[in-house]
Design a protein around this motif. Sequence first.
Motif, PDB file in Angstrom:
ATOM      1  N   VAL A 303       1.084   3.210  -6.837  1.00  0.00           N
ATOM      2  CA  VAL A 303       2.080   4.245  -6.540  1.00  0.00           C
ATOM      3  C   VAL A 303       3.490   3.661  -6.400  1.00  0.00           C
ATOM      4  O   VAL A 303       4.396   4.073  -7.116  1.00  0.00           O
ATOM      5  CB  VAL A 303       1.669   5.080  -5.312  1.00  0.00           C
ATOM      6  CG1 VAL A 303       2.726   6.139  -5.018  1.00  0.00           C
ATOM      7  CG2 VAL A 303       0.315   5.741  -5.541  1.00  0.00           C
ATOM      8  N   PRO A 304       3.730   2.690  -5.502  1.00  0.00           N
ATOM      9  CA  PRO A 304       5.115   2.195  -5.408  1.00  0.00           C
ATOM     10  C   PRO A 304       5.555   1.429  -6.652  1.00  0.00           C
ATOM     11  O   PRO A 304       6.738   1.411  -6.980  1.00  0.00           O
ATOM     12  CB  PRO A 304       5.100   1.280  -4.185  1.00  0.00           C
ATOM     13  CG  PRO A 304       3.681   0.953  -3.946  1.00  0.00           C
ATOM     14  CD  PRO A 304       2.862   2.079  -4.481  1.00  0.00           C
ATOM     15  N   GLY A 305       4.616   0.825  -7.366  1.00  0.00           N
ATOM     16  CA  GLY A 305       4.981   0.049  -8.551  1.00  0.00           C
ATOM     17  C   GLY A 305       5.199   0.908  -9.773  1.00  0.00           C
ATOM     18  O   GLY A 305       5.680   0.423 -10.789  1.00  0.00           O
ATOM     19  N   ARG A 306       4.852   2.210  -9.696  1.00  0.00           N
ATOM     20  CA  ARG A 306       4.934   3.109 -10.861  1.00  0.00           C
ATOM     21  C   ARG A 306       4.228   2.481 -12.050  1.00  0.00           C
ATOM     22  O   ARG A 306       4.801   2.349 -13.138  1.00  0.00           O
ATOM     23  CB  ARG A 306       6.392   3.413 -11.226  1.00  0.00           C
ATOM     24  CG  ARG A 306       7.284   3.854 -10.095  1.00  0.00           C
ATOM     25  CD  ARG A 306       6.767   5.099  -9.433  1.00  0.00           C
ATOM     26  NE  ARG A 306       7.751   5.726  -8.565  1.00  0.00           N
ATOM     27  CZ  ARG A 306       7.417   6.363  -7.456  1.00  0.00           C
ATOM     28  NH1 ARG A 306       6.157   6.433  -7.068  1.00  0.00           N
ATOM     29  NH2 ARG A 306       8.333   6.961  -6.735  1.00  0.00           N
ATOM     30  N   ALA A 383       9.209   4.002 -14.459  1.00  0.00           N
ATOM     31  CA  ALA A 383       9.618   5.091 -13.555  1.00  0.00           C
ATOM     32  C   ALA A 383       9.242   6.449 -14.144  1.00  0.00           C
ATOM     33  O   ALA A 383       9.135   7.439 -13.413  1.00  0.00           O
ATOM     34  CB  ALA A 383      11.124   5.022 -13.321  1.00  0.00           C
ATOM     35  N   GLU A 386       6.753   8.823 -12.588  1.00  0.00           N
ATOM     36  CA  GLU A 386       7.220   9.694 -11.514  1.00  0.00           C
ATOM     37  C   GLU A 386       8.199  10.740 -12.045  1.00  0.00           C
ATOM     38  O   GLU A 386       8.081  11.926 -11.764  1.00  0.00           O
ATOM     39  CB  GLU A 386       7.898   8.835 -10.437  1.00  0.00           C
ATOM     40  CG  GLU A 386       8.489   9.611  -9.280  1.00  0.00           C
ATOM     41  CD  GLU A 386       7.447  10.137  -8.319  1.00  0.00           C
ATOM     42  OE1 GLU A 386       6.319   9.601  -8.312  1.00  0.00           O
ATOM     43  OE2 GLU A 386       7.762  11.086  -7.570  1.00  0.00           O
ATOM     44  N   PRO A 425      -5.451   5.960  -7.002  1.00  0.00           N
ATOM     45  CA  PRO A 425      -4.144   5.478  -6.565  1.00  0.00           C
ATOM     46  C   PRO A 425      -4.285   4.265  -5.647  1.00  0.00           C
ATOM     47  O   PRO A 425      -5.210   4.197  -4.835  1.00  0.00           O
ATOM     48  CB  PRO A 425      -3.573   6.668  -5.794  1.00  0.00           C
ATOM     49  CG  PRO A 425      -4.760   7.421  -5.311  1.00  0.00           C
ATOM     50  CD  PRO A 425      -5.881   7.162  -6.267  1.00  0.00           C
ATOM     51  N   PHE A 427      -1.804   1.280  -3.279  1.00  0.00           N
ATOM     52  CA  PHE A 427      -0.487   0.868  -2.807  1.00  0.00           C
ATOM     53  C   PHE A 427      -0.475  -0.645  -2.750  1.00  0.00           C
ATOM     54  O   PHE A 427      -1.069  -1.250  -1.882  1.00  0.00           O
ATOM     55  CB  PHE A 427      -0.199   1.449  -1.417  1.00  0.00           C
ATOM     56  CG  PHE A 427       0.273   2.856  -1.479  1.00  0.00           C
ATOM     57  CD1 PHE A 427       1.621   3.146  -1.463  1.00  0.00           C
ATOM     58  CD2 PHE A 427      -0.630   3.900  -1.572  1.00  0.00           C
ATOM     59  CE1 PHE A 427       2.061   4.448  -1.536  1.00  0.00           C
ATOM     60  CE2 PHE A 427      -0.201   5.206  -1.642  1.00  0.00           C
ATOM     61  CZ  PHE A 427       1.152   5.487  -1.620  1.00  0.00           C
ATOM     62  N   THR A 428       0.170  -1.245  -3.720  1.00  0.00           N
ATOM     63  CA  THR A 428       0.245  -2.696  -3.734  1.00  0.00           C
ATOM     64  C   THR A 428       1.350  -3.123  -2.769  1.00  0.00           C
ATOM     65  O   THR A 428       2.437  -2.556  -2.779  1.00  0.00           O
ATOM     66  CB  THR A 428       0.558  -3.183  -5.149  1.00  0.00           C
ATOM     67  OG1 THR A 428      -0.405  -2.620  -6.017  1.00  0.00           O
ATOM     68  CG2 THR A 428       0.517  -4.687  -5.242  1.00  0.00           C
ATOM     69  N   GLN A 429       1.041  -4.110  -1.938  1.00  0.00           N
ATOM     70  CA  GLN A 429       2.066  -4.621  -1.030  1.00  0.00           C
ATOM     71  C   GLN A 429       3.133  -5.304  -1.866  1.00  0.00           C
ATOM     72  O   GLN A 429       2.846  -6.000  -2.819  1.00  0.00           O
ATOM     73  CB  GLN A 429       1.447  -5.621  -0.050  1.00  0.00           C
ATOM     74  CG  GLN A 429       0.404  -4.988   0.853  1.00  0.00           C
ATOM     75  CD  GLN A 429       0.983  -3.951   1.794  1.00  0.00           C
ATOM     76  OE1 GLN A 429       1.908  -4.226   2.517  1.00  0.00           O
ATOM     77  NE2 GLN A 429       0.438  -2.755   1.771  1.00  0.00           N
ATOM     78  N   LEU A 430       4.358  -5.075  -1.484  1.00  0.00           N
ATOM     79  CA  LEU A 430       5.437  -5.654  -2.276  1.00  0.00           C
ATOM     80  C   LEU A 430       5.723  -7.087  -1.858  1.00  0.00           C
ATOM     81  O   LEU A 430       6.571  -7.749  -2.422  1.00  0.00           O
ATOM     82  CB  LEU A 430       6.687  -4.795  -2.147  1.00  0.00           C
ATOM     83  CG  LEU A 430       6.474  -3.362  -2.625  1.00  0.00           C
ATOM     84  CD1 LEU A 430       7.603  -2.483  -2.203  1.00  0.00           C
ATOM     85  CD2 LEU A 430       6.314  -3.314  -4.125  1.00  0.00           C
TER      86      LEU A 430
END
Lengths: 447, 170
Positions: A303-306, A383, A386, A425, A427-430
């Motif tokens: 999700v955060p990495g698109r 991107a 999204e 989905p 969420f990979t830690q950044l």
Amino acid sequence: MRRLVNRWLVCLFTASGLFTASSLLTASGLVAAFVPLPVAAHGERATEPYIRTRTVHWYDVTWSSGSIAANDEITVAGKFRLFSDWPDAASLPDLVFLSNGSPGAVLTRVESYISGIPARQSARGLKTGKDYTFKLVMKGRVPGKWHLHPVLNVHGAGAIVGPGAWVEVTGKQSDYKEPLTTMTGVKIDDLQTYGVARAQMWHFGYGVLALLWLLWWLRRPLIIPRWLVTQKGREDLLITSTDDKVAAALLVTVLLVVIIGYKQTVEEFPNVVPLQAGFVKVPVPPNVPEAASIEVKNAEYDVPGRSLRMDVVITNNTDRPIRVGEFMTAQLRFINKDLPAAVESIDPSFPKDLLAGAGLKVGSDSPIAPGESRSTTLDATDAAWEVERLVSFLSNVDSRVGGLVFFYNDQGERHMSEISGAVVPVFTQLGSKVSTKAPEILNARVD
Amino acid sequence: MDSDVCKLRIGPFNMHFAGYQPKANGNTEFCEDIPATGNTIIVMDAIDSELRNIPIEVRLIEDTGDKSLDEGTADGSQLNSVTMLHLPSKIYETGSIPIEFNFTHAGKYVGLVTAGDKGQYTSRFPFSVGIEKTSYGIYVLVAGVILLGLGFYKYAGRARGMSRPQGEQG
Ligand SMILES: [Cu+2]
């Protein structure tokens, strides 16, 4: 006076009720704002992701020009694959109609074809898992910059919109003409205006008659007095002999208009063709053996990495080595930039906003030998997931993703395979960007 | 994305703002206001493709109410003192800028985005973290309905009281 005040009170309370209702609606609207709103130029982003990723996959779409003068033609042509993993929630493409997506009649469709067959009517007999060619010939009408898409309307599934490119129509709208000579040799200067005056005359004429008839009765006392009269059994007071005469005159007038109008129209147009309501039957294309099969072992959307990451096994069924060149879904093209043949496949007319910036990252990108089965990862990051509102596939009842994968062999020949699978989905830690340090320490890092 | 409320304007370009708190809220997407403190992911996505080709710098600062800080008039050290996170200028090819931050206390924050070779495009977007917004909508509606009922009740009573003497006249 008191009554007036009371009325005011009621108005006030009603108004306040409406106001609170509307403010609540606004409040819930704000809550709903977290959900991406389905608004776009003409709805291309509003369509459900499962429709865009798993029904009609348009490819090799070209636009013959980016700018045309009014009354000039532009051709949109290409192919589409009807996806095998067609979602259960959408009707199968048994009955389709090929059209175009553009904001109103800014361009007119003069010709359309599916598999080379004229498709001015709806088409039947299309099958999933097959490829079809299409062609649309459009004529510029209203000057401006318009987003032009091919569209396949699937009965029961809605309009499935293909990729859109900006097309500029220059010149003046008055340059646009649509002349026609009928089979009987009648020359029509411009179909845009042909018969409009006639239709307006009939509408207006009947409107006037209807209005006169209404006024004839409206000038009399209306509902309550008439009801009282009927209650007292004196209907005879309601209709006078003049009313009878007027009614008779109107009846005769209307019937004469119909009879004479019919006679004149038939004399003027002795040969007419009824509206065509049949279907075009599109033959089923022959089976093409899949050059490479591709199986999804695991797919996750970061999700955060698109980023859509797929673990796949590719089996090369051809007799030449192949490499993955492109992953395409919902008109978005993720190109393997390390493979020249894939980069060269991008037609200059193809819209840049549908090409993912970072392209496709193939984990094990060396050529896959004939007969070899290769496990690799495909990483499609952009991107656009999204921005194009494709991520709601995560909230669908069947969280699946589908698309086409294009392979190229060492001679630059292209093969195509379908890819589909369930997606989860994550969420990979950044990592490096995480910062929970005290501001003093952080300051040292700030330049 | 014409009526997208999570949109930021940076000069002539648009970005989409999304906040996530995966541990607390899964993949629910938040707009300007993050519901709770803790580990938060904010992603800004380029809507206009031009933003993919120009360097973008991002700063998260605490909202001190002093606008001069982020409008660049204050000297750098002052800005740095309120800066909580800084991503130096960089080109984001995929069009999305992910930020992860652990908000330890609730409050108001400001995101500052600077884009362009000379930093010519700027955007300032305030957002809150952990500030619970009670939704009064439902109470207002219930109160409205009760008031409406009361109003009708009163009106009906008066109208009836009046209709008797007036009925004789009319
Ligand atoms: Cu469009």
